[in-house]
Scaffold this active site. Structure first.
Site, PDB file in Angstrom:
ATOM      1  N   GLY A 675      46.051  33.488  41.260  1.00 36.95           N
ATOM      2  CA  GLY A 675      46.589  34.569  40.456  1.00 36.95           C
ATOM      3  C   GLY A 675      46.068  36.100  40.654  1.00 36.95           C
ATOM      4  O   GLY A 675      44.916  36.064  40.883  1.00 36.95           O
ATOM      5  N   LYS A 696      37.386  34.486  37.717  1.00 34.86           N
ATOM      6  CA  LYS A 696      37.929  35.808  37.794  1.00 34.86           C
ATOM      7  C   LYS A 696      37.254  37.019  38.387  1.00 34.86           C
ATOM      8  O   LYS A 696      35.991  37.327  37.771  1.00 34.86           O
ATOM      9  CB  LYS A 696      38.437  35.895  36.309  1.00 34.86           C
ATOM     10  CG  LYS A 696      39.291  37.585  36.406  1.00 34.86           C
ATOM     11  CD  LYS A 696      40.037  37.738  35.202  1.00 34.86           C
ATOM     12  CE  LYS A 696      39.282  37.797  33.873  1.00 34.86           C
ATOM     13  NZ  LYS A 696      40.193  37.901  32.686  1.00 34.86           N
ATOM     14  N   ASP A 793      46.234  40.609  23.119  1.00 37.47           N
ATOM     15  CA  ASP A 793      46.988  40.445  24.015  1.00 37.47           C
ATOM     16  C   ASP A 793      47.458  38.948  24.222  1.00 37.47           C
ATOM     17  O   ASP A 793      47.459  38.425  25.379  1.00 37.47           O
ATOM     18  CB  ASP A 793      46.276  40.900  25.480  1.00 37.47           C
ATOM     19  CG  ASP A 793      47.379  41.082  26.706  1.00 37.47           C
ATOM     20  OD1 ASP A 793      48.603  41.464  26.424  1.00 37.47           O
ATOM     21  OD2 ASP A 793      46.885  40.901  27.810  1.00 37.47           O
TER      22      ASP A 793
END
Length: 979
Positions: A675, A696, A793
């Site tokens: 991703g 990440k 978020d």
């Protein structure tokens, strides 16, 4: 044998706790049955003692149980050891709840989700020797009653949210052998001055504990200490000479503090010391011989102000495998026999004033994998023996004074990274370079290399950056070079390459920079360059190129473009025919301008005026776009994937997990990419242990990576909840930041609802469970964290689903920790943050962040779960949000017949759900809560704690109570802010 009565009594207690106080979703306690023979001694986790002693130990670690602390276990009078670690237990742990456990000798509640203050321990706890509360969410002070635990040998409070001070009375627990205070946001506190009273202490772990002040002189009395770690704090002053009294020390960690002065020459008695790290301080003076002569395995003094020579005694050490002395003022030469007597793996002495030759035997034991010596005055040649170093992966020897020819065998090593920049090396690159299959960066600019670039370079399929600039290479560029599809940057300027530009076929989709300037290239500029989607730098100046400038190049979003000083001709394409690009065009005598761009000659004006007008307007528009793009891109540089950086990485671990940082860093490759988002790329990584994690890697954008990194570290690094994704550890280097989490097998809720999986995995009971779990995670952030945390978020793409489809709130890159004493103005943001469709309506004009902003976003997610539609789904028609659409459907149903009402109900529900799984009352409840959460006014929205209560409410209702024809329905909708 234990007596029958005693065991029966214990079995009753255990069975009662299992059935009334614990949840056991994994069935770990399925064999705890009243009717089972020999109960309970053959039950899972139960150990019995002899002589009628009954149950003496319960070991339920990693059993998957949840609930509050099961205090009734302690009603078993013979119980001595209770281990409930690595489960999902939570809630507050009061002094009263733990008081029945005073007969225990060992209590382990680590790696759970307990909150609130630490419990007090009354004087009755006479026998407790092991107490482990680490990896929870305890906050506040360490209670003074801990001083009652006089027999305590092991105390671990690490990785919590403790924000009081570190008390001096801890040094009164004189039986302690292990004390762990690591990774807590303590109020700035000194290390207890009388810490030396803990004469039996073997392990002191206090990194990242907000320590300040000087290291106490009394540490010299810690004669039993083996591991002394006070790294990553704010300690000042000198390292006390009394450190020499720590005779049994095996590991001393002092890095990342503010220590100053000279290293004491009092280490000679520390004959057991294997690892010493005092890097990232302000130490001065020379490396003392008493320290260098120790049989160290790892020796790190980087990032200080040390001077003088590197002691020759280091080369005699048979244990040394890691040596990091970079960023000091060290002088002299590297020890001649360094590497001869030990299995050296890493050496980094960059950023000093070292001179002389490279030691010939640095890789004598064939274990060296990292050689970093850049930024010195090292001279001479690269020894032939380095070509036999088969273990070598990473070489950075740039900015020295090395000369001569690089050994052919060295080029053939399977290296990942070569950096020879700015030396005096010469010779050619041999075809044997093709053996370096894993090569990702080849940086050899600023030398005297010559000859042709061998076509074998095309075998380096992992090559991402190549810099041959400032050498004497000649001949044609290999025609196959376009096959290197992973290239990010190509710098070949300042050589003597000739022939045509070979990029005439398959585009390099990741290429961002191409600089071929200052060569002798001829022929046309390939129009195919205009198809490179992310190319931002194209410099072909000072060559012999001819023909026209391809109009296809105007499609590129370039922030640097230069074709000056060639033999180009014809019209300058609209888009480049502006003053912005004039410097990039001059020096081509036969180029002409349609816009009278002097000093370029004007082109023939045979075209109609209207055509010219259109061209001028197009050029102006393009210039404006390019300028804006240039301003946006100027300060944003994406990280080129590669596993090393100028500085070695720093690892911070937040969970108990065995790993090697190389496992992660060498796995950040395209094959593992799962991703990509606004803050970075996410990779699926399998550790050597077999565990799969998600890593990440943050984009290297100025300010962005740092803010996202700090936000995630401040939140996920210090909190634990069953519905919040776990941050396992972080890797930080100069040019990259990597955060590593638990891997979620089923991706995000957004992927499952709206992606390729298309919602087929989610029946209604699963959706309802996801709603409750996500609500619990968000409620924990708002109400149980001290201070509270706003996600900012919250959306379906930031709710991850594990292999059992349990939700985990993730991605805290925009999260904000609210200080309890903050003024209202402190919550005003400089810009709107969040994701389109999830942002509360008041946020755009007030710029104030409140918990109710997250509540609104949660309401949107509930509507997604019910309807299966995106927040701004195209099927909702233009300018219609999911809230407005759902409100209109519900409101219109109040005027409909029952048949129409059912039709409206069907219109709301995701048609992909199996009808037999849908529970009408639950759907009604979720819709009610969703509309409450998305009320126009923030004051009308419930708190997340209230949301959890509403979703868990077992009260009954009917579908017609929500959608039916009644006046009360209008009142209800009015209360929701709908009518």
């Amino acid at each position: 044998m234990p007596s029958t009565n005693s065991l029966s009594r214990d079995a009753v207690i255990l069975f009662r706790v299992k059935t009334s106080q614990l949840q056991d979703p994994l069935g770990a306690l399925d064999d705890w049955l009243e009717s089972s023979p020999n109960a309970p001694c053959n039950w899972t986790g139960v150990s019995c003692g002899g002589g009628g002693g009954g149950v003496v130990a319960l070991d339920l670690r990693s059993a998957g149980i949840s609930g509050d602390f099961p205090a009734d276990f302690c009603r078993i009078s013979t119980l001595r050891n209770l281990d409930l670690s690595d489960n999902s237990l939570g809630g507050n742990l009061s002094s009263s709840s733990i008081s029945p456990c005073s007969h225990l000798s060992s209590l382990n509640l680590s790696s759970n989700y307990f909150v609130g203050s630490l419990p007090g321990f009354p004087a009755e706890f006479l026998n407790l020797t092991i107490l482990d509360f680490s990896f929870n969410n305890f906050s506040g002070e360490i209670p003074a009653s801990f001083v009652n635990l006089r027999k305590l040998q092991f105390l671990s409070l690490g990785s919590n949210l403790l924000n009081g001070s570190i008390p001096e009375f801890l040094s009164n627990l004189t039986e302690l052998t292990q004390l762990v205070l690591a990774i807590n946001p303590f109020r700035p506190s000194p290390l207890p001055t009388s810490i030396g009273r803990l004469a039996k202490l073997e392990i002191l772990m206090a990194p990242a504990a907000n320590l300040e002040g000087e290291i106490p002189q009394s540490i010299g009395n810690l004669s039993s200490i083996k591991i002394f770690d006070v790294s990553q704090n704010n300690l000042v002053g000198k390292i006390p000479k009394t450190i020499g009294g720590m005779k049994n020390a095996e590991q001393i960690e002092l890095f990342h503090n503010k220590l100053s002065g000279e290293l004491p020459d009092s280490f000679s008695g520390l004959s057991s010391l294997l690892r010493f790290d005092a890097s990232e301080n302000s130490l001065t003076g020379k490396i003392p011989e008493s320290l260098a002569a120790l049989p160290l395995e790892s020796f790190n003094l980087n990032d200080n102000n040390l001077e003088g020579e590197i002691p020759q005694s280091l080369a005699l050490n048979p244990n040394l495998y890691q040596l990091k002395l970079f960023n000091n003022n060290l002088s002299g030469s590297l020890p001649e026999f360094l590497g001869m007597n030990s299995s050296l793996e890493e050496i980094d002495v960059s950023g000093n004033k070292l001179e002389g030759p490279l030691p010939r035997n640095l890789c004598y034991r064939k274990n060296l994998w990292s050689l970093v010596i850049f930024g010195n005055r090292i001279s001479g040649t690269i020894p032939d023996s380095y070509g036999e170093c088969s273990s070598l992966l990473y070489v950075r020897i740039q900015n020295n004074e090395l000369s001569g020819v690089v050994p052919d065998a060295f080029w053939a090593l399977d290296l990942d990274h070569i950096e020879f920049t700015n030396n005096r090396l010469e010779g050619s690159i041999p075809p044997s370079l093709s053996m370096a299959k894993r090569m990702s960066q080849l940086l050899i600019s600023g030398n005297n290399f010559s000859g042709h670039l061998p076509p074998e370079i095309c075998h380096l399929k992992e090559l991402r950056k190549i810099d041959l600039s400032g050498n004497h290479f000649s001949g044609e560029l290999p025609s196959c070079i376009y096959q290197l599809t992973k290239l990010l940057e190509v710098h070949m300027q300042g050589n003597r390459f000739s022939g045509e530009i070979p990029w005439r076929s398959t585009p390099c989709r990741e290429l961002t920079q191409l600089d071929l300037s200052g060569n002798r290239l001829s022929g046309n500029i390939p129009a195919e360059l205009g198809t490179f989607p992310v190319l931002t730098l194209l410099n072909l100046s000072n060559n012999l190129l001819s023909g026209e400038i391809p109009v296809e190049l105007t499609k590129l979003k370039l922030n640097e473009f230069d074709v000056s000083n060639n033999q180009l001709q014809g019209r300058v394409p609209v888009g480049f025919d502006t003053k912005f690009f004039l410097h990039s065009l001059i020096g081509n005598a036969e180029l002409c301008s349609m816009d009278d761009l002097k000093p370029l000659p004007p082109c023939s004006r045979s075209k109609p005026t209207s055509f010219l007008l259109v061209g001028i307007l197009s050029a102006l528009a393009f210039t404006l776009v390019v300028s804006l793009v240039w301003l946006l891109i100027k300060n944003r540089k994406f990280i080129a994937l590669g596993c090393k950086s100028r500085q070695p990485w720093k690892i911070t671990s937040f969970q108990r997990i065995r790993f090697s940082e190389e496992d992660v860093l060498f796995s950040l490759i395209d094959q593992n990419l799962i991703g990509s988002g606004g803050s970075g790329r996410v990779y699926r990584v399998r550790l050597k242990s077999g565990k799969i994690v998600a890593a990440k890697r943050l984009w290297e954008a100025k300010g962005l990576a740092e803010s996202v990194f700090q936000s995630e570290m401040e939140t996920l690094g210090n909190i634990r909840h069953v519905n919040i994704v776990r941050l396992l550890f972080s890797c930080v280097g100069q040019n990259y930041k990597v955060l590593v989490y638990d891997y979620m097998e089923n991706g995000s809720l957004g992927d499952v609802l709206h992606g390729e999986k298309g919602g087929v995995l989610l029946d209604w009971p699963t959706r309802f469970a996801i709603a409750i779990g996500a609500a619990q995670g968000l409620a924990y952030l708002h109400h149980d964290c001290v201070p509270p945390i706003l996600h900012r978020d919250f959306k379906s793409n930031n709710i991850l689903l594990d292999e059992e489809l349990r939700p985990k709130v993730a991605d805290f890159g925009l999260a904000k920790i609210l200080k309890q004493d903050a003024d209202e103005d402190d919550r005003v943001m400089s810009r709107v943050v969040g994701s389109y469709g999830y942002i509360a309506p008041e946020y755009g004009y007030t710029m104030k962040v409140t918990e109710k902003s997250d509540v609104y976003s949660f309401g949107i997610v509930l509507l997604e779960l019910v309807t299966g539609r995106r927040p701004n789904d195209a099927s909702l028609h233009e300018n219609t949000s999911i809230v407005k659409w759902a409100t209109e459907v519900i409101a219109s149903s109040s005027l409909s017949t029952e048949e129409d009402c059912c039709s409206s109900w069907d219109k709301l529900l995701d048609s992909r759900m199996e009808a037999s799984t849908i529970e009408d009352e639950q759907v009604e409840k979720v819709l009610n809560v969703a509309l409450l959460c998305t009320a126009e006014l923030p004051t009308n929205r419930p708190s997340m704690r209230r949301v959890v209560e509403l979703l868990n409410d077992r009260g009954t209702g009917t579908r017609r109570g929500f959608l039916g024809q009644s006046k009360s329905n209008d009142a209800q909708l009015t209360r929701f802010g709908i009518l």
